[in-house]
Design an enzyme around this catalytic site. Structure first.
Site, short mmCIF file in Angstrom:
data_model
loop_
_atom_site.label_atom_id
_atom_site.label_comp_id
_atom_site.label_asym_id
_atom_site.label_seq_id
_atom_site.Cartn_x
_atom_site.Cartn_y
_atom_site.Cartn_z
N THR A 155 109.85 -14.68 13.83
CA THR A 155 111.11 -15.36 14.09
C THR A 155 111.72 -15.79 12.76
OG1 THR A 155 110.33 -17.66 14.20
CG2 THR A 155 109.99 -16.30 16.16
N CYS A 156 112.87 -16.46 12.81
CA CYS A 156 113.48 -16.91 11.56
C CYS A 156 112.65 -17.99 10.88
CB CYS A 156 114.90 -17.42 11.82
SG CYS A 156 114.99 -18.84 12.93
N GLU A 188 120.92 -13.56 20.07
CA GLU A 188 120.73 -14.79 20.85
C GLU A 188 121.14 -16.03 20.07
OE1 GLU A 188 117.17 -17.08 23.32
OE2 GLU A 188 116.77 -15.22 22.25
N ILE A 221 123.33 -16.31 17.56
CA ILE A 221 124.78 -16.36 17.43
C ILE A 221 125.42 -16.76 18.76
CG2 ILE A 221 126.83 -14.90 17.17
CD1 ILE A 221 125.63 -15.74 14.53
#
Length: 418
Positions: free
Chosen positions: A49-50, A190, A192
């Site tokens: 993930t980020c 998702e 954004i």
């Protein structure tokens, strides 16, 4: 069975290092296959993930160092650098970490639910790659059950500030009236979508979606009454927007320093608010040094999203107790799994004895022998086979062996009925 996890996250590694280990969903199956080929083919899953990249493995023995060496090679860094910014956990600690991550206890936004969906995506990718076995399946299914209990039994997610809400709050600090602001969203994923939903609630003057594929961008833009534009048009139109929020899967920055400088010149240096939620970066880091740009990354939002967390310590304590119970249950299951081969051997041996005695009984009945005597012989034959090993140990010449056998026999065969 050995279980281990190796990972980096927003608390252990800087953004640029995390960017080296960011994997798109379609990259995960191939990455897992490469990992398993480099080790002794353990079960494996990859969460990316980020804010985190984590490898979960299960096998006959721990291979943490080999996993770290492989991961460092993939990211193009030395094992020493990765070791300094990573965490390696085994068995119950690995399970506890998985349960805490799924429950939102290890997230930048305490209690956020998005990570649960990302972990489920990771499990599906591992299944598609043929990398998920019984042990990791149990680990993740139990982590999902723990996360569900945490969310239904505690208020861990109450009043949480999401990354998207934090972006709107920061924009509100810069612009007096968000209703007069033109907002550009780069990407259509998702994150954004979440950001656009929060900004749309403030009724901005204009919303635009720039995306690689127009079809997906049009679908999202239509929800908010906005326009869609091609990524190729972004440099020429960047000056039109007061706020820019970007989160794509690009491996290289898509908004460069030169493009922002030209946009500022056209805006006569009116300020621009920019949020880069992508890992790796979508916006070149040098942009942050520009005087009229307010650029925030996922790490910059940490202080904002943590402001609402202090009042939820009671919920955290409840959640940790649920996690503890889940870990204990999982480790009990792991311990039981260790006995499975022995149980299978015992069942196979018992079936073999039973088959022999039944065959002997059927032969005796076919010869016309009395049914009662045949049944008596069958039961005696089974009993003798079952007790043969125990009797042999009791007759052993070595006293200590006899004592151990005696204690075991009393425990297994002479327990009183309760």
């Amino acid at each position: 069975m050995a279980v281990w996890t190796l990972g980096i996250n927003h608390t252990t590694a800087p953004l640029d290092l995390r960017g080296r280990f960011a994997f798109a969903v379609d990259q995960i199956p191939g990455t897992l296959r490469a990992l398993r080929e480099s080790l002794s083919r353990p079960e494996a899953a990859l969460v990316s993930t980020c804010n985190r990249t984590e490898i979960y493995c299960a096998g006959d023995r721990h291979q943490v160092e080999h996993t770290l060496d492989w991961m460092a090679h993939i990211g193009g860094v030395s094992p020493q650098v990765l070791r300094a910014h990573s965490y390696a956990l085994q068995d119950d600690l690995a399970a506890r970490h998985a349960f805490r991550v799924a429950s939102g206890l290890d997230s930048m936004v305490l209690g956020e639910p998005q990570i649960l969906g990302q972990m489920k995506d990771a499990v599906r990718a591992a299944e598609e790659a043929g990398a998920l076995g019984t042990t990791l399946s149990q680990l993740f299914q139990r982590s999902f059950a723990v996360a569900k209990e945490v969310r239904t039994s505690t208020e861990i997610g109450a009043h949480s500030i999401s990354m998207a809400a934090a972006a709107v709050r920061l924009a509100g600090n810069l612009f007096e009236d968000l209703g007069k602001v033109k907002v550009l969203f780069v990407g259509a994923g998702e994150m954004i979508e979440l950001c656009a939903t929060h900004f749309a609630a403030k009724s901005p003057k204009h919303i635009a979606i720039a995306n690689r594929t127009l079809e997906r961008g049009e679908k999202l833009a239509s929800r908010f009454g906005g326009e869609v534009m091609r990524l190729a048009d972004l440099p020429d139109r960047l000056h039109e927007f007061d706020a820019v929020v970007s989160c794509t899967a690009s491996t290289l920055p898509i908004i460069g320093l030169g493009a922002v400088e030209r946009a500022l010149k056209k805006r006569r240096h009116r300020p621009m608010f920019m949020v880069d939620l992508a890992v790796p970066r979508d916006i070149e880091l040098e942009v942050k040094a520009l005087e009229d740009v307010y650029l925030y990354t996922v790490d910059d939002l940490a202080n904002v999203v943590q402001t609402a967390q202090a009042n939820r310590q009671a919920a955290v304590a409840q959640a940790e107790a649920i996690v503890d119970a889940g870990v204990q249950s999982f480790m009990h299951w792991i311990d039981q799994r260790a006995s499975v081969p022995l149980i299978q051997q015992l069942n196979a041996q018992a079936d073999e004895w039973r088959a022999l005695e039944i065959a002997r009984a059927r032969k005796a009945l076919a010869q016309g022998k009395d049914v009662d005597s045949v049944l008596e012989a069958l039961s005696r034959g089974l009993t003798q086979k079952m007790l043969h090993g125990a009797m042999a140990e009791l007759r052993a010449a070595e006293p200590q062996a006899r004592e151990r056998a005696s204690n075991a026999i009393q425990h297994f065969f002479l327990r009183s009925e309760r």
